[in-house]
Design a protein around this motif. Structure first.
Motif, PDB file in Angstrom:
ATOM      1  N   GLY A   1       1.388 -18.095   1.807  1.00 29.87           N
ATOM      2  CA  GLY A   1       2.377 -17.033   1.716  1.00 29.87           C
ATOM      3  C   GLY A   1       1.703 -15.671   1.750  1.00 29.87           C
ATOM      4  O   GLY A   1       0.579 -15.507   1.277  1.00 29.87           O
ATOM      5  N   TRP A   2       2.411 -14.688   2.319  1.00 33.68           N
ATOM      6  CA  TRP A   2       1.794 -13.379   2.544  1.00 33.68           C
ATOM      7  C   TRP A   2       1.479 -12.629   1.256  1.00 33.68           C
ATOM      8  O   TRP A   2       0.639 -11.724   1.248  1.00 33.68           O
ATOM      9  CB  TRP A   2       2.704 -12.521   3.418  1.00 33.68           C
ATOM     10  CG  TRP A   2       4.001 -12.117   2.765  1.00 33.68           C
ATOM     11  CD1 TRP A   2       5.181 -12.777   2.815  1.00 33.68           C
ATOM     12  CD2 TRP A   2       4.220 -10.956   1.958  1.00 33.68           C
ATOM     13  NE1 TRP A   2       6.143 -12.113   2.088  1.00 33.68           N
ATOM     14  CE2 TRP A   2       5.588 -10.980   1.558  1.00 33.68           C
ATOM     15  CE3 TRP A   2       3.433  -9.889   1.539  1.00 33.68           C
ATOM     16  CZ2 TRP A   2       6.156  -9.993   0.750  1.00 33.68           C
ATOM     17  CZ3 TRP A   2       3.998  -8.907   0.745  1.00 33.68           C
ATOM     18  CH2 TRP A   2       5.339  -8.954   0.353  1.00 33.68           C
ATOM     19  N   ARG A   3       2.074 -13.024   0.142  1.00 35.09           N
ATOM     20  CA  ARG A   3       1.796 -12.331  -1.118  1.00 35.09           C
ATOM     21  C   ARG A   3       0.438 -12.717  -1.705  1.00 35.09           C
ATOM     22  O   ARG A   3      -0.174 -11.937  -2.445  1.00 35.09           O
ATOM     23  CB  ARG A   3       2.893 -12.643  -2.135  1.00 35.09           C
ATOM     24  CG  ARG A   3       4.278 -12.188  -1.689  1.00 35.09           C
ATOM     25  CD  ARG A   3       5.351 -12.618  -2.693  1.00 35.09           C
ATOM     26  NE  ARG A   3       6.690 -12.349  -2.177  1.00 35.09           N
ATOM     27  CZ  ARG A   3       7.317 -11.181  -2.283  1.00 35.09           C
ATOM     28  NH1 ARG A   3       6.722 -10.183  -2.911  1.00 35.09           N
ATOM     29  NH2 ARG A   3       8.527 -11.009  -1.774  1.00 35.09           N
ATOM     30  N   ALA A   4      -0.031 -13.917  -1.378  1.00 32.44           N
ATOM     31  CA  ALA A   4      -1.284 -14.419  -1.958  1.00 32.44           C
ATOM     32  C   ALA A   4      -2.483 -13.510  -1.659  1.00 32.44           C
ATOM     33  O   ALA A   4      -3.271 -13.210  -2.567  1.00 32.44           O
ATOM     34  CB  ALA A   4      -1.549 -15.846  -1.484  1.00 32.44           C
ATOM     35  N   PRO A   5      -2.681 -13.052  -0.401  1.00 35.56           N
ATOM     36  CA  PRO A   5      -3.831 -12.172  -0.147  1.00 35.56           C
ATOM     37  C   PRO A   5      -3.799 -10.876  -0.960  1.00 35.56           C
ATOM     38  O   PRO A   5      -4.847 -10.388  -1.395  1.00 35.56           O
ATOM     39  CB  PRO A   5      -3.725 -11.884   1.355  1.00 35.56           C
ATOM     40  CG  PRO A   5      -2.947 -13.021   1.906  1.00 35.56           C
ATOM     41  CD  PRO A   5      -1.980 -13.394   0.846  1.00 35.56           C
ATOM     42  N   PHE A   6      -2.595 -10.321  -1.177  1.00 35.08           N
ATOM     43  CA  PHE A   6      -2.504  -9.099  -1.973  1.00 35.08           C
ATOM     44  C   PHE A   6      -2.839  -9.374  -3.439  1.00 35.08           C
ATOM     45  O   PHE A   6      -3.436  -8.531  -4.119  1.00 35.08           O
ATOM     46  CB  PHE A   6      -1.114  -8.487  -1.843  1.00 35.08           C
ATOM     47  CG  PHE A   6      -0.872  -7.811  -0.531  1.00 35.08           C
ATOM     48  CD1 PHE A   6      -1.505  -6.617  -0.228  1.00 35.08           C
ATOM     49  CD2 PHE A   6      -0.037  -8.376   0.418  1.00 35.08           C
ATOM     50  CE1 PHE A   6      -1.307  -5.985   0.989  1.00 35.08           C
ATOM     51  CE2 PHE A   6       0.180  -7.756   1.639  1.00 35.08           C
ATOM     52  CZ  PHE A   6      -0.462  -6.562   1.928  1.00 35.08           C
ATOM     53  N   ALA A   7      -2.462 -10.563  -3.928  1.00 32.48           N
ATOM     54  CA  ALA A   7      -2.821 -10.926  -5.298  1.00 32.48           C
ATOM     55  C   ALA A   7      -4.336 -11.072  -5.428  1.00 32.48           C
ATOM     56  O   ALA A   7      -4.946 -10.614  -6.409  1.00 32.48           O
ATOM     57  CB  ALA A   7      -2.119 -12.229  -5.685  1.00 32.48           C
ATOM     58  N   VAL A   8      -4.960 -11.697  -4.418  1.00 33.36           N
ATOM     59  CA  VAL A   8      -6.416 -11.851  -4.437  1.00 33.36           C
ATOM     60  C   VAL A   8      -7.092 -10.479  -4.346  1.00 33.36           C
ATOM     61  O   VAL A   8      -8.085 -10.215  -5.042  1.00 33.36           O
ATOM     62  CB  VAL A   8      -6.874 -12.759  -3.272  1.00 33.36           C
ATOM     63  CG1 VAL A   8      -8.390 -12.756  -3.146  1.00 33.36           C
ATOM     64  CG2 VAL A   8      -6.371 -14.186  -3.483  1.00 33.36           C
ATOM     65  N   LEU A   9      -6.560  -9.584  -3.505  1.00 34.18           N
ATOM     66  CA  LEU A   9      -7.120  -8.241  -3.405  1.00 34.18           C
ATOM     67  C   LEU A   9      -7.043  -7.501  -4.738  1.00 34.18           C
ATOM     68  O   LEU A   9      -7.978  -6.781  -5.115  1.00 34.18           O
ATOM     69  CB  LEU A   9      -6.378  -7.433  -2.338  1.00 34.18           C
ATOM     70  CG  LEU A   9      -6.843  -7.561  -0.893  1.00 34.18           C
ATOM     71  CD1 LEU A   9      -5.966  -6.711   0.012  1.00 34.18           C
ATOM     72  CD2 LEU A   9      -8.301  -7.154  -0.747  1.00 34.18           C
ATOM     73  N   THR A  10      -5.943  -7.686  -5.443  1.00 31.28           N
ATOM     74  CA  THR A  10      -5.802  -7.042  -6.752  1.00 31.28           C
ATOM     75  C   THR A  10      -6.892  -7.523  -7.700  1.00 31.28           C
ATOM     76  O   THR A  10      -7.540  -6.718  -8.386  1.00 31.28           O
ATOM     77  CB  THR A  10      -4.415  -7.341  -7.352  1.00 31.28           C
ATOM     78  OG1 THR A  10      -3.402  -6.913  -6.436  1.00 31.28           O
ATOM     79  CG2 THR A  10      -4.229  -6.623  -8.677  1.00 31.28           C
ATOM     80  N   ALA A  11      -7.115  -8.836  -7.715  1.00 30.46           N
ATOM     81  CA  ALA A  11      -8.157  -9.403  -8.585  1.00 30.46           C
ATOM     82  C   ALA A  11      -9.545  -8.921  -8.164  1.00 30.46           C
ATOM     83  O   ALA A  11     -10.384  -8.566  -9.016  1.00 30.46           O
ATOM     84  CB  ALA A  11      -8.081 -10.927  -8.545  1.00 30.46           C
ATOM     85  N   LEU A  12      -9.805  -8.889  -6.854  1.00 31.31           N
ATOM     86  CA  LEU A  12     -11.105  -8.423  -6.376  1.00 31.31           C
ATOM     87  C   LEU A  12     -11.328  -6.945  -6.697  1.00 31.31           C
ATOM     88  O   LEU A  12     -12.445  -6.534  -7.025  1.00 31.31           O
ATOM     89  CB  LEU A  12     -11.213  -8.645  -4.865  1.00 31.31           C
ATOM     90  CG  LEU A  12     -11.352 -10.092  -4.389  1.00 31.31           C
ATOM     91  CD1 LEU A  12     -11.336 -10.158  -2.860  1.00 31.31           C
ATOM     92  CD2 LEU A  12     -12.634 -10.718  -4.927  1.00 31.31           C
ATOM     93  N   THR A  13     -10.258  -6.160  -6.618  1.00 28.32           N
ATOM     94  CA  THR A  13     -10.381  -4.729  -6.935  1.00 28.32           C
ATOM     95  C   THR A  13     -10.737  -4.528  -8.402  1.00 28.32           C
ATOM     96  O   THR A  13     -11.594  -3.695  -8.737  1.00 28.32           O
ATOM     97  CB  THR A  13      -9.068  -3.998  -6.610  1.00 28.32           C
ATOM     98  OG1 THR A  13      -8.701  -4.249  -5.257  1.00 28.32           O
ATOM     99  CG2 THR A  13      -9.221  -2.499  -6.826  1.00 28.32           C
ATOM    100  N   LEU A  14     -10.096  -5.279  -9.275  1.00 28.61           N
ATOM    101  CA  LEU A  14     -10.407  -5.166 -10.706  1.00 28.61           C
ATOM    102  C   LEU A  14     -11.839  -5.618 -10.982  1.00 28.61           C
ATOM    103  O   LEU A  14     -12.534  -5.046 -11.839  1.00 28.61           O
ATOM    104  CB  LEU A  14      -9.409  -5.995 -11.520  1.00 28.61           C
ATOM    105  CG  LEU A  14      -7.959  -5.481 -11.468  1.00 28.61           C
ATOM    106  CD1 LEU A  14      -7.035  -6.433 -12.222  1.00 28.61           C
ATOM    107  CD2 LEU A  14      -7.860  -4.072 -12.048  1.00 28.61           C
ATOM    108  N   THR A  15     -12.307  -6.625 -10.258  1.00 23.64           N
ATOM    109  CA  THR A  15     -13.703  -7.055 -10.388  1.00 23.64           C
ATOM    110  C   THR A  15     -14.643  -5.944  -9.933  1.00 23.64           C
ATOM    111  O   THR A  15     -15.680  -5.682 -10.564  1.00 23.64           O
ATOM    112  CB  THR A  15     -13.954  -8.321  -9.550  1.00 23.64           C
ATOM    113  OG1 THR A  15     -13.061  -9.355  -9.977  1.00 23.64           O
ATOM    114  CG2 THR A  15     -15.385  -8.801  -9.705  1.00 23.64           C
ATOM    115  N   ALA A  16     -14.281  -5.279  -8.820  1.00 28.34           N
ATOM    116  CA  ALA A  16     -15.100  -4.166  -8.330  1.00 28.34           C
ATOM    117  C   ALA A  16     -15.134  -3.021  -9.331  1.00 28.34           C
ATOM    118  O   ALA A  16     -16.173  -2.366  -9.512  1.00 28.34           O
ATOM    119  CB  ALA A  16     -14.554  -3.679  -6.985  1.00 28.34           C
TER     120      ALA A  16
END
Length: 394
Positions: free
Chosen positions: A158-173
């Protein structure tokens, strides 16, 4: 492991996350359109909204935050980006998705400008070109891996999954940047100092060079897949492999240009634009035979992103002590060049001139090369008089 290496690695990883977001939507238009009940053409406006946010919002955010401490600003901009990604992931309507994309885009140019300026401050002066290329390589890896993998995830989960992963990666960054970025005092420059720098003739010429020169690449690359299938006769699978090779070449070309910029900024920028002019002019003829088409795509990949380090180096060279707004505007110029080049390429394709897009690209790259001759003589003069530290690389 040196502190400068850790800082550059953290900035590069952060730029990778930001770069992945920019074109992520393009690979998921059918899924977004179906879920949010809009046409694919309307869904594509999410890409346009992001680009406009970068071009217009980037300089505004940069000016509004000009006097803030650099480390805190970097963390704040990435948190803003995370908020936009989270809104996009949860968007119940297309309007909310657009809002999330715009929020993320507002941090894009400002963060990249800050990342590039910070990168040059943590390395010796003779390595500024390599530092710029290292940070910018986050974008090339995003194009090579981030966007394709994000699109695959969107199609599978689903198209929402990549944005959720990006959110998590951004917080990690954000956590990584908080750990390794050195604390720096807030700049003493005022907004009017930044505005004065960005309106200098050499800086405006360098920004114009970026927009005009990069549009030449965009004219061809935007429509390279149909060029390779319709004219060169490659299968879709072969085109995918060639695009992967193009991305790998872009990564290597960017890093090589960074090292060459450290040795001679003028020779690098002129050599890259000269090479681009040549390969783009040859593209319509190379595309007629598969072996030469492969060679042309590989050379184009090596040169396409090799403009980043010398052009940003030119900006930093002329910007003096107030470079952030100028670099931010130059980031927007890359996006503007991509938009103009894509539009021009679209007109040529609509007119039945798909094969000849390379000639239009060559004209634009040649114009970029001509513009460098209006800038670089001043840089060389500055090097002789010793008035600018960065000019020793020219």
């Amino acid at each position: 492991m040196s502190k400068s290496f850790l800082s550059l690695a953290a900035l590069c990883a952060s730029v990778f996350v930001v770069g992945t977001s920019e074109y992520l939507v393009a690979g998921m238009l059918p899924e977004i359109g179906s879920d949010l009940q809009v046409s694919q053409g309307t869904a594509g406006q999410a890409v346009t909204a992001y680009a406009l946010g970068v071009v217009i919002g980037g300089p505004v955010v940069t000016m509004a935050t000009a006097r803030l401490p650099r480390k805190g600003l970097a963390l704040g901009l990435m948190l803003l980006f995370a908020a936009g990604s989270a809104i996009s992931a949860l968007a119940p309507t297309f309007g909310v998705l657009l809002a999330g994309r715009v929020i993320s885009s507002l941090s894009h140019a400002a963060f990249l400008a800050l990342a590039l300026v910070t990168a040059t401050s943590v390395v010796p002066e003779h390595r500024t070109g390599s530092a710029i290329a290292t940070v910018a390589s986050g974008f090339t890896v995003a194009t090579l891996l981030g966007v394709p993998l994000g699109s695959l995830l969107g199609q599978a989960a689903g198209w929402r999954a990549p944005f959720a992963v990006l959110t998590a990666l951004t917080l990690t960054a954000v956590a990584l940047l908080a750990l390794v970025l050195p604390r720096q005092q807030a700049p003493t420059t005022r907004v009017r100092d930044e505005l004065r720098v960005v309106t200098r003739k050499p800086v405006l010429l360098a920004i114009a060079t970026t927009a005009v020169g990069f549009s030449g690449v965009a004219v061809v690359f935007t429509y390279i897949a149909p060029l390779l299938t319709r004219v060169a006769g490659f299968s879709p699978a072969a085109v995918s492999a060639l695009l992967l090779a193009y991305g790998a070449g872009s990564f290597l070309g960017n890093l090589a240009a960074g090292k060459l910029t450290d040795k001679s900024m003028s020779a690098t920028v002129r050599g890259v634009f000269g090479g681009l002019t040549g390969v783009l002019a040859a593209m319509p003829f190379a595309a007629a035979w598969q072996p030469t088409a492969v060679l042309a795509v590989l050379v184009l990949g090596l040169l396409a992103t090799a403009t980043i380090a010398p052009l940003q180096g030119l900006i930093l060279h002329h910007a003096g002590a107030a470079p952030t707004l100028a670099v931010s505007v130059n980031v927007g110029a890359f996006n503007l060049g991509a938009a103009v080049g894509s539009a021009l390429g679209g007109l040529l394709v609509a007119a039945g001139a798909l094969r000849w897009t390379g000639l239009a690209g060559a004209v634009l790259s040649l114009a970029g090369l001509a513009l460098t001759h209006l800038i670089l003589p001043r840089a060389q003069a500055a090097s002789r008089t010793g008035k600018a530290a960065v000019s020793t690389a020219v």
